[in-house]
Design a protein around this motif. Sequence first.
Motif, PDB file in Angstrom:
ATOM      1  N   LYS A 243       1.181   6.768  -6.744  1.00 42.69           N
ATOM      2  CA  LYS A 243       0.082   7.675  -7.055  1.00 42.69           C
ATOM      3  C   LYS A 243       0.529   9.130  -6.876  1.00 42.69           C
ATOM      4  N   THR A 244       1.252   9.390  -5.795  1.00 44.62           N
ATOM      5  CA  THR A 244       1.759  10.743  -5.540  1.00 44.62           C
ATOM      6  C   THR A 244       2.731  11.182  -6.632  1.00 44.62           C
TER       7      THR A 244
ATOM      8  N   GLU B 145       6.968   4.979   2.766  1.00 45.29           N
ATOM      9  CA  GLU B 145       6.312   5.803   1.750  1.00 45.29           C
ATOM     10  C   GLU B 145       6.974   7.171   1.643  1.00 45.29           C
TER      11      GLU B 145
ATOM     12  N   GLU C  26       2.156   1.715  -3.541  1.00 41.59           N
ATOM     13  CA  GLU C  26       1.078   2.199  -4.405  1.00 41.59           C
ATOM     14  C   GLU C  26       0.752   3.664  -4.130  1.00 41.59           C
ATOM     15  N   SER C  27       0.752   4.042  -2.883  1.00 40.59           N
ATOM     16  CA  SER C  27       0.469   5.436  -2.535  1.00 40.59           C
ATOM     17  C   SER C  27       1.567   6.367  -3.047  1.00 40.59           C
ATOM     18  N   ALA C  28       2.820   5.952  -2.899  1.00 45.18           N
ATOM     19  CA  ALA C  28       3.937   6.758  -3.403  1.00 45.18           C
ATOM     20  C   ALA C  28       3.867   6.874  -4.920  1.00 45.18           C
TER      21      ALA C  28
ATOM     22  N   ALA D 110       0.831  -1.206   0.000  1.00 39.93           N
ATOM     23  CA  ALA D 110       0.000   0.000   0.000  1.00 39.93           C
ATOM     24  C   ALA D 110       0.867   1.258   0.000  1.00 39.93           C
ATOM     25  N   ALA D 111       1.985   1.230   0.715  1.00 40.33           N
ATOM     26  CA  ALA D 111       2.901   2.380   0.739  1.00 40.33           C
ATOM     27  C   ALA D 111       3.502   2.618  -0.642  1.00 40.33           C
TER      28      ALA D 111
ATOM     29  N   THR E  98       9.104   8.814  -1.758  1.00 31.35           N
ATOM     30  CA  THR E  98       8.891  10.104  -2.421  1.00 31.35           C
ATOM     31  C   THR E  98      10.106  11.008  -2.252  1.00 31.35           C
TER      32      THR E  98
END
Length: 72
Positions: free
Chosen positions: A14-15, A51, A10-12, A7-8, A55
């Motif tokens: 997306k960002t 995450e 995927e979130s990164a 999830a981390a 980034t």
Amino acid sequence: MEDLIVAAIESAEKTLGFTIPEEVWVEVLGYSVQKLEYIKKPQSYLPILFENELTDYYSRMAINLRGAMNYV
């Protein structure tokens, strides 16, 4: 924990707006585990730290590229 790591990532992604290569996130995950031990945070903090480090990895890369362009 593995689900939280995925999830981390995927979130990164997306960002950042792109897919992070496996070799990069594996390297950053290793660094994040070492940093987690150094800052003495619980294991539950790893996905948040990871995450952020993902980034930050690309932010540092962009900054370094801009700096390098000044020396060309």
